[in-house]
Design a protein around this motif. Sequence first.
Motif, mmCIF file in Angstrom:
data_model
loop_
_atom_site.group_PDB
_atom_site.id
_atom_site.type_symbol
_atom_site.label_atom_id
_atom_site.label_comp_id
_atom_site.label_asym_id
_atom_site.label_seq_id
_atom_site.Cartn_x
_atom_site.Cartn_y
_atom_site.Cartn_z
ATOM 1 N N PHE A 180 37.034 42.012 43.183
ATOM 2 C CA PHE A 180 37.418 42.633 41.916
ATOM 3 C C PHE A 180 37.995 44.043 42.101
ATOM 4 N N ILE A 200 36.536 46.756 43.288
ATOM 5 C CA ILE A 200 35.581 47.771 42.849
ATOM 6 C C ILE A 200 35.070 48.506 44.086
ATOM 7 N N GLU A 204 41.088 38.458 39.320
ATOM 8 C CA GLU A 204 41.244 38.248 37.876
ATOM 9 C C GLU A 204 42.685 37.942 37.497
ATOM 10 N N THR A 224 35.047 45.550 35.648
ATOM 11 C CA THR A 224 36.377 45.233 36.160
ATOM 12 C C THR A 224 37.420 45.417 35.057
#
Length: 278
Positions: free
Chosen positions: A83, A85, A257, A101
């Motif tokens: 993601f 992060i 995503e 996210t």
Amino acid sequence: MSECTHDCSSCGESCGERTAPQDLRKPANAHSHIGQVIAVVSGKGGVGKSAVTCTLAAAMARLGKKVGVLDADITGPSVPQAFHIHQRAMGDETGILPAVTPGGVKVMSLNLLIEHETDPVVWRGPVIAGAVEQFWTDVAWGELDYLFVDMPPGTGDVPLTVFQSLPVDGVIVVTAPQALVGMIVTKAVRMAGMMDVPVLGLVENYSFFRCPDCGKEHPVFGPSGIEALAEELSLPVLARLPIDPALAKAVDEGRVEEYAPNPMAEVAQRLLLSGGRE
């Protein structure tokens, strides 16, 4: 028989109170309100379990649901990378705050708590299991419709902790075409049964490679045995996922995503319609 003091640690009697099943589930953080808790397990490493977890979470978020991912793979966390992060987790009076996210998925992983992402976690099993438990009790998840738990491979301390401490509504088991994986996956399924946790179904990853030129499917790891395994275990097949270099690249670059079409979109829809249970 002497009068019961309700202190089983100092008592040798085999009474009904001692033999009654204990509920070992821990209360969630007071600021967490979670609908369904679904664990994604594999039994064996290297079958793409984390990619399945992250794409499923992204697909569910696209359906408008509030979603979180608890990365229970303490020694090999990969969810934050998928993601993109990389910041440290913060906290306030409510507890530890999960990262969020761009698509709105809340994430908690040990990689958000250590100083450097590449620092090894050299902990014994009970300490690792305790960290996973704290991700449930100390993290302020807020309002979630679904919390997906990305489990480490195997049937050891962490899976046992998750199944005993969290109110797990169901398990999705990720497998691959090789017969060896099928045998190890059966162990994971049987562990879930021992813990009275329903198995929602099987996802076979790396089922085939689809030629981008002609569209022909090639079973790189051999013929799929998922239907036979599912029949043997009396479980539904939720998905057969291809080998997709584009998905691998998206995960490596933290763009899970953005990847489309999402390979777990139908599974997310199926979970939504069934309420999490088959």
